[in-house]
Design a protein around this motif. Structure first.
Motif, PDB file in Angstrom:
ATOM      1  N   SER A   1      -9.619 -14.991  30.305  1.00 25.05           N
ATOM      2  CA  SER A   1      -8.761 -14.538  31.403  1.00 25.05           C
ATOM      3  C   SER A   1      -7.547 -13.766  30.915  1.00 25.05           C
ATOM      4  O   SER A   1      -6.977 -12.959  31.655  1.00 25.05           O
ATOM      5  N   GLU A   2      -7.138 -14.008  29.677  1.00 24.37           N
ATOM      6  CA  GLU A   2      -5.990 -13.311  29.114  1.00 24.37           C
ATOM      7  C   GLU A   2      -6.338 -12.732  27.749  1.00 24.37           C
ATOM      8  O   GLU A   2      -7.185 -13.281  27.032  1.00 24.37           O
ATOM      9  N   ALA A   3      -5.682 -11.627  27.395  1.00 24.41           N
ATOM     10  CA  ALA A   3      -5.864 -11.052  26.063  1.00 24.41           C
ATOM     11  C   ALA A   3      -5.381 -12.054  25.013  1.00 24.41           C
ATOM     12  O   ALA A   3      -4.434 -12.809  25.248  1.00 24.41           O
ATOM     13  N   PHE A   4      -6.039 -12.055  23.893  1.00 19.29           N
ATOM     14  CA  PHE A   4      -5.680 -12.994  22.831  1.00 19.29           C
ATOM     15  C   PHE A   4      -4.343 -12.595  22.205  1.00 19.29           C
ATOM     16  O   PHE A   4      -4.156 -11.446  21.804  1.00 19.29           O
ATOM     17  N   ASP A   5      -3.432 -13.538  22.105  1.00 19.96           N
ATOM     18  CA  ASP A   5      -2.127 -13.304  21.500  1.00 19.96           C
ATOM     19  C   ASP A   5      -2.110 -13.916  20.109  1.00 19.96           C
ATOM     20  O   ASP A   5      -2.149 -15.145  19.951  1.00 19.96           O
ATOM     21  N   ALA A   6      -2.080 -13.072  19.096  1.00 18.48           N
ATOM     22  CA  ALA A   6      -2.093 -13.544  17.710  1.00 18.48           C
ATOM     23  C   ALA A   6      -0.730 -14.038  17.261  1.00 18.48           C
ATOM     24  O   ALA A   6      -0.607 -14.583  16.161  1.00 18.48           O
ATOM     25  N   GLU A   7       0.284 -13.857  18.083  1.00 16.84           N
ATOM     26  CA  GLU A   7       1.642 -14.325  17.789  1.00 16.84           C
ATOM     27  C   GLU A   7       2.194 -13.711  16.502  1.00 16.84           C
ATOM     28  O   GLU A   7       2.780 -14.385  15.665  1.00 16.84           O
ATOM     29  N   PHE A   8       2.013 -12.394  16.378  1.00 14.00           N
ATOM     30  CA  PHE A   8       2.556 -11.695  15.217  1.00 14.00           C
ATOM     31  C   PHE A   8       4.083 -11.656  15.290  1.00 14.00           C
ATOM     32  O   PHE A   8       4.672 -11.494  16.366  1.00 14.00           O
ATOM     33  N   SER A   9       4.697 -11.777  14.131  1.00 15.65           N
ATOM     34  CA  SER A   9       6.151 -11.710  14.032  1.00 15.65           C
ATOM     35  C   SER A   9       6.546 -10.692  12.978  1.00 15.65           C
ATOM     36  O   SER A   9       5.893 -10.592  11.937  1.00 15.65           O
ATOM     37  N   GLY A  10       7.624  -9.968  13.242  1.00 18.47           N
ATOM     38  CA  GLY A  10       8.092  -8.964  12.303  1.00 18.47           C
ATOM     39  C   GLY A  10       9.249  -9.412  11.449  1.00 18.47           C
ATOM     40  O   GLY A  10       9.879  -8.601  10.771  1.00 18.47           O
ATOM     41  N   MET A  11       9.551 -10.679  11.443  1.00 13.61           N
ATOM     42  CA  MET A  11      10.687 -11.177  10.689  1.00 13.61           C
ATOM     43  C   MET A  11      10.316 -11.399   9.226  1.00 13.61           C
ATOM     44  O   MET A  11       9.298 -12.017   8.917  1.00 13.61           O
ATOM     45  N   GLY A  12      11.141 -10.850   8.321  1.00 11.05           N
ATOM     46  CA  GLY A  12      10.916 -11.014   6.900  1.00 11.05           C
ATOM     47  C   GLY A  12      12.028 -11.829   6.278  1.00 11.05           C
ATOM     48  O   GLY A  12      12.825 -12.438   6.995  1.00 11.05           O
ATOM     49  N   PRO A  13      12.125 -11.899   4.955  1.00  7.61           N
ATOM     50  CA  PRO A  13      11.269 -11.227   3.974  1.00  7.61           C
ATOM     51  C   PRO A  13       9.863 -11.832   3.922  1.00  7.61           C
ATOM     52  O   PRO A  13       9.635 -12.918   4.463  1.00  7.61           O
ATOM     53  N   TYR A  14       8.971 -11.120   3.212  1.00 10.26           N
ATOM     54  CA  TYR A  14       7.567 -11.498   3.265  1.00 10.26           C
ATOM     55  C   TYR A  14       7.216 -12.630   2.309  1.00 10.26           C
ATOM     56  O   TYR A  14       6.309 -13.417   2.591  1.00 10.26           O
ATOM     57  N   TRP A  15       7.907 -12.733   1.175  1.00  9.66           N
ATOM     58  CA  TRP A  15       7.540 -13.752   0.186  1.00  9.66           C
ATOM     59  C   TRP A  15       7.509 -15.165   0.770  1.00  9.66           C
ATOM     60  O   TRP A  15       6.505 -15.878   0.592  1.00  9.66           O
ATOM     61  N   PRO A  16       8.537 -15.620   1.474  1.00  6.80           N
ATOM     62  CA  PRO A  16       8.464 -16.972   2.043  1.00  6.80           C
ATOM     63  C   PRO A  16       7.313 -17.143   3.034  1.00  6.80           C
ATOM     64  O   PRO A  16       6.765 -18.240   3.170  1.00  6.80           O
ATOM     65  N   LEU A  17       6.949 -16.061   3.720  1.00  7.46           N
ATOM     66  CA  LEU A  17       5.817 -16.132   4.643  1.00  7.46           C
ATOM     67  C   LEU A  17       4.500 -16.245   3.892  1.00  7.46           C
ATOM     68  O   LEU A  17       3.575 -16.934   4.336  1.00  7.46           O
ATOM     69  N   ALA A  18       4.416 -15.558   2.751  1.00  2.64           N
ATOM     70  CA  ALA A  18       3.164 -15.505   1.996  1.00  2.64           C
ATOM     71  C   ALA A  18       2.885 -16.780   1.218  1.00  2.64           C
ATOM     72  O   ALA A  18       1.742 -17.220   1.127  1.00  2.64           O
ATOM     73  N   VAL A  19       3.919 -17.379   0.648  1.00  2.00           N
ATOM     74  CA  VAL A  19       3.670 -18.496  -0.270  1.00  2.00           C
ATOM     75  C   VAL A  19       3.173 -19.743   0.435  1.00  2.00           C
ATOM     76  O   VAL A  19       2.650 -20.650  -0.220  1.00  2.00           O
ATOM     77  N   VAL A  20       3.286 -19.819   1.753  1.00  2.00           N
ATOM     78  CA  VAL A  20       2.734 -20.987   2.443  1.00  2.00           C
ATOM     79  C   VAL A  20       1.223 -21.042   2.295  1.00  2.00           C
ATOM     80  O   VAL A  20       0.610 -22.101   2.491  1.00  2.00           O
ATOM     81  N   GLY A  21       0.603 -19.898   1.945  1.00  4.05           N
ATOM     82  CA  GLY A  21      -0.835 -19.869   1.723  1.00  4.05           C
ATOM     83  C   GLY A  21      -1.246 -20.285   0.330  1.00  4.05           C
ATOM     84  O   GLY A  21      -2.435 -20.317   0.017  1.00  4.05           O
ATOM     85  N   CYS A  22      -0.284 -20.606  -0.530  1.00  3.44           N
ATOM     86  CA  CYS A  22      -0.570 -21.037  -1.904  1.00  3.44           C
ATOM     87  C   CYS A  22      -0.682 -22.549  -1.977  1.00  3.44           C
ATOM     88  O   CYS A  22      -0.091 -23.275  -1.172  1.00  3.44           O
ATOM     89  N   PRO A  23      -1.422 -23.073  -2.957  1.00  7.82           N
ATOM     90  CA  PRO A  23      -1.523 -24.527  -3.124  1.00  7.82           C
ATOM     91  C   PRO A  23      -0.149 -25.149  -3.345  1.00  7.82           C
ATOM     92  O   PRO A  23       0.744 -24.511  -3.915  1.00  7.82           O
TER      93      PRO A  23
END
Length: 660
Positions: free
Chosen positions: A257-279
């Motif tokens: 019924s609604e378009a999918f919202d991926a909840e993208f955010s443009g707030m950086g910096p990118y390193w803190p966002l990326a490292v959550v994917g590391c062990p």
């Protein structure tokens, strides 16, 4: 000169001899050496047995590779090349030649039955002369395995509701995006899918239209999905298999019924966002987060972690930001990317490249599918090796992110160009101008001939631009190093891409003192050089496939993953380089040598080894990186993805007929 004189022979025999000699002459002209024969691209020809390590005691090197001097004995790269060939031969021994063996290799490696239509996929691959090694498709399972922990309906509805979408229905392909007239990359990917659509089940592919990767799900969440995936592995008995795919007509009749919202955010910096994917125990998760990039980069002159005496031996490790926390201050992706649109929400987004901690599903990049010479290099891929300039060429924009006065010192392309600029190296070595964005090899840890054998008493220059010093290398040594670099290096930026861009001269006040802008150089001109460095830009480098197809030798540094990583072997098909470029001078000395002079010692290069890797890489690319190989990969990927989207995926698979 008469090679045969046999007046007593009858005319019939004389004719036979003349024909044979003519054939020998033709073969001699077209096949100049046995080494060249080993790399001929003959369908069905297996990779040749690895050569022994290059001789280090008695080999005479041509004047273009060390002025006739012998190379160093027992060089670390000798070992790496020999081991890489042995490992690659072991991999190639797994090649399968019939669908029965391919299906068994699948079960052994994946722990479940192959997907429905696996026989059609195998026939397509075989009919297109593909090299079929199950390991070559590992990236597909790295990307898709976590989705076994996500409900199939959720996958279907998220993909269907995403704005940028490619759809297959009944063998027909359509696309949807936000730009009237379409997007170039979307068009190319749609064409790629269309080339195998007649064999595909119904699917919806959400597409990342940005250069940058966009999904980083916390490692702990992905680990939970992977535990579910591992628990779901079972070889379902053939009599119980569902051997067909359900279509998506029901989803089309009753879309979300609604378009999918991926909840993208443009707030950086990118390193803190990326490292959550590391062990949790990784270096990146434990590292201090940098915020000040005005200082020179964190280069300590030590061997990179996990290297073999300073050179890359584990390519996966060398590319991993999770294992190399210093990359947060050495790569524009983490310093300040052009744009950020990141989400922690896990959904099936397809793209052309990603960081190891990103969660996109990889397709062959759209720019590898295009015929545009800017990316493909055109139809010509370079003259014979012996006719090339014995040096390195690099031309490209100073991309990698948004470089500004406060952070440009941390960008990878700026660093590379500065390191191979003889003037910047000499000024840094003599102390006239500190190396603001790179480090000099002050302690000569790579045992460079250009830095050995001097007795100048001048003080050692700082190695990283911060006024510190290490080692005992002298200023005259750096002059020698600079002169050596000048003999083989030709690198320059074609656009400084400063931010904000100044429309008036000098255009980029903060980098103009360090870089001179050169004209752009078509790839066909770059092929006149033997060595082609390939450095990340805003994301992966779109020229890599063309470089592999060329008769030159790619020297590759990257932090990005691509679809073909499992089928390319470092030190066999290309030369790997770490992302801080500490090994750059050592790599180049190994191949081009150092002629010495003014009493300095010299060392021979390995021009023959460089040619072997270049020609081996070209021949291999022509077997496994063709457009046909991309079709085979996409066909296989979308069979797996369509199974993940099916409610009965746990019992779906290909049923091998008795005797089939």
């Amino acid at each position: 000169m008469a090679l045969v004189s046999a007046p007593a022979l009858n005319s019939r025999f004389t004719s036979l001899v003349a024909a044979a000699l003519c054939l020998i002459g033709v073969l001699w002209f077209f096949v100049p050496s046995f080494d060249a024969v080993k790399h001929l691209n003959v369908p069905g020809l297996h990779h040749p047995t690895p050569p022994p390590p290059p001789s280090t005691t008695s080999t005479t090197i041509s004047s273009s590779a060390g002025n006739g001097l012998p190379p160093k004995p027992n060089h670390p790269i000798d070992h790496l090349i020999h081991q890489a060939h042995a490992d690659f031969d072991t991999l190639l021994a797994k090649e399968t030649h019939n669908v029965h063996d391919a299906a068994q290799a699948y079960r052994d490696r994946r722990g479940r039955q192959p997907p429905p239509h696996f026989d059609a996929w195998f026939a397509f691959a075989q009919n297109h002369s593909a090299v079929i090694v199950e390991d070559f498709f590992d990236q597909i399972y790295h990307d898709t395995a976590p989705f076994w922990g996500v409900p199939a309906q959720q996958i279907r509805e998220q993909a269907n509701g995403f704005l940028h979408r490619i759809s297959v229905r009944g063998g027909n392909v359509t696309q949807r995006t936000d730009v009237e007239g379409g997007r170039v990359w979307m068009d190319l990917w749609a064409d790629m899918v269309r080339s195998v659509a007649e064999f595909l089940p119904d699917v919806d592919l959400a597409i990342n239209v940005m250069d940058e990767s966009r999904i980083v799900v916390p490692w702990e969440e992905i680990d939970g999905y992977m535990q579910t995936e591992r628990a779901s592995r079972v070889i379902v008995p053939e009599r119980e298999l569902k051997t067909y795919y359900d279509g998506l007509t029901g989803l089309d009749r009753n879309p979300p019924s609604e378009a999918f919202d991926a909840e993208f955010s443009g707030m950086g910096p990118y390193w803190p966002l990326a490292v959550v994917g590391c062990p949790p125990g990784s270096a990146a998760r434990k590292a201090y987060i940098e915020t000040d990039f005005t200082t020179p980069p964190p280069l300590d002159g030590q061997f990179p972690a996990g290297s073999y005496e300073g050179y890359v031996q584990n390519w996966t490790l060398a590319k991993s930001p999770c294992d190399n926390a210093a990359l947060q201050g050495l790569h524009g992706t983490f310093v300040e990317p052009i744009s950020i649109a990141n989400t922690k929400k896990f959904f099936p987004l397809f793209g052309g490249s990603k960081l190891p901690m990103n969660n996109e599903i990889l397709l062959p990049p759209a720019m590898y599918w295009t015929e545009d010479p800017f990316y493909s290099g055109g139809k010509e891929h370079g003259r014979a090796w012996e006719g090339k300039k014995d040096g390195l060429i690099w031309r490209g924009a100073a991309s990698g992110g948004r470089n500004k006065e406060s952070n440009w010192r941390r960008f990878q392309r700026h660093r590379f160009v500065a390191m191979v600029n003889a003037t910047s190296v000499e000024l840094a070595g003599t102390g006239e101008q500190a190396p603001v964005n790179f480090a000099l090899p002050g302690n000569n840890s790579y045992d460079l001939a250009a830095l050995a054998g001097t007795s100048d008493s001048a003080a050692d220059s700082s190695t990283s631009g911060d006024g510190s010093s290490s080692g005992s290398t002298t200023s005259s040594s750096y002059t020698t190093l600079a002169n050596w670099i000048k003999s083989w290096s030709n690198a320059a930026v074609v656009h400084l891409l400063c931010f904000p861009e100044d429309p008036h001269p000098p255009y980029c006040s903060y980098t103009n003192p360090y870089f001179a802008v050169a004209r752009a150089m078509p790839m066909a001109e770059q092929y006149a050089y033997k060595y082609l460095p390939d450095i990340d830009g805003n994301s992966f480098s779109g020229r890599y496939r063309a470089f592999l197809y060329s008769t030159s030798l790619p020297v590759k540094a990257t932090i990005y993953q691509e679809w073909h990583d499992s089928r390319l072997a470092p030190w066999v098909h290309f030369v790997p380089m770490e992302n801080g470029f500490a090994d750059l001078y050592g790599v180049m000395e190994y191949f081009v040598g150092f002629g010495g002079g003014d009493g300095d010692g010299g060392v021979g290069g390995h021009d023959d080894v460089a040619k072997g890797i270049a020609m081996g890489g070209k021949g291999w690319a022509e077997r496994v990186l063709r457009r046909e190989d991309m079709q085979v990969y996409v066909f296989r990927l979308l069979l797996e993805y369509a199974r993940l989207c099916d409610e009965e995926r746990g019992v779906m698979g290909w049923r091998e007929e008795p005797g089939g």
